[in-house]
Design a protein around this motif. Sequence first.
Motif, PDB file in Angstrom:
ATOM      1  N   SER A   1      42.509  57.364  60.736  1.00 50.98           N
ATOM      2  CA  SER A   1      43.468  57.152  59.531  1.00 50.98           C
ATOM      3  C   SER A   1      44.689  56.450  60.263  1.00 50.98           C
TER       4      SER A   1
ATOM      5  N   SER B   1      47.663  57.862  60.227  1.00 44.72           N
ATOM      6  CA  SER B   1      48.161  59.010  60.856  1.00 44.72           C
ATOM      7  C   SER B   1      47.521  59.349  62.476  1.00 44.72           C
TER       8      SER B   1
ATOM      9  N   ASP C   1      41.877  53.809  56.112  1.00 44.34           N
ATOM     10  CA  ASP C   1      42.471  54.751  55.648  1.00 44.34           C
ATOM     11  C   ASP C   1      43.838  54.739  55.847  1.00 44.34           C
ATOM     12  N   TRP C   2      44.987  54.651  54.935  1.00 44.82           N
ATOM     13  CA  TRP C   2      46.162  54.501  55.153  1.00 44.82           C
ATOM     14  C   TRP C   2      47.038  55.818  54.910  1.00 44.82           C
ATOM     15  N   SER C   3      46.398  56.593  55.216  1.00 40.33           N
ATOM     16  CA  SER C   3      46.952  58.205  54.964  1.00 40.33           C
ATOM     17  C   SER C   3      47.971  58.269  56.122  1.00 40.33           C
TER      18      SER C   3
ATOM     19  N   GLY D   1      51.628  60.928  55.880  1.00 42.74           N
ATOM     20  CA  GLY D   1      52.624  61.718  55.366  1.00 42.74           C
ATOM     21  C   GLY D   1      53.985  61.344  55.684  1.00 42.74           C
TER      22      GLY D   1
END
Length: 261
Positions: free
Chosen positions: A66, A68, A151-153, A155
Amino acid sequence: MSAVTLETVPRRPTGAVRTPSLPRLTRVELRKSCDTRAGRWLLAVIVLAVAGTVALGLFTSDDALSLSDHLQFTQLATGVLLPVLGILLVTSEWSQRTAMTTFALVPRRSRVLTAKVLAAAGLALLGVAATLVVSAGAVVLTPLVTDGSADWSLGAAELGGVVLLQLVYVLSGVAFGMLLLSSPLAIVTYLVLPTVFTVLVTTVGALDWVGDWLDLTTAGVPVAEGGADAQGWLQLATASALWLGLPMALGWLRIERAEIS
């Protein structure tokens, strides 16, 4: 009447030099970071290290990473190399014997040191921004060169933790540079001393609590992952006080009182 008027008009002393503003001094310090051959080579190495880290994660991982994940991996390179640039930002003044010229143009040494700290903080923020762009590029390439999907997750807490830790690491490098005023000595001490400390507290079971509170690497993990609680933040604060606050305070005092030749 005209004579009285002329006499009462304040005049700037002949030859007086206007002190540069703090933003201008900060821009000068930023330019110094890439003006030297060592600075340019180090920046090139950082770029190559970040690109290599992303390539390894992209092509060798079994699962699609991702945004992240890529960002965390790139910090392994910048977290080690950017602080060295922070060290050189301070020690180059002394190794190249330009400190006398700098402090002659700006007699208030604290003003120059503040500009160096701000410039180092700017380098840390630019480093995070650059790694974020490279990590985003890796996510775009994921479905093109692998079987995984993008996956661009990422936070907000994770991003904030990465930014904070990068600032702490780079400013720690500046602090060691201020304290030791020697590029080789400061670089070796910065890289070796915390590593030895980390190995010591992780291998000796009785020192686990010391690592939790005073080891910057251990204390930084929950913050980087975006899951630090109140105790986690307090542990990061105590570790930062040891590896950043103490050497910077001592180094600042040393430079303020040092004889420049």
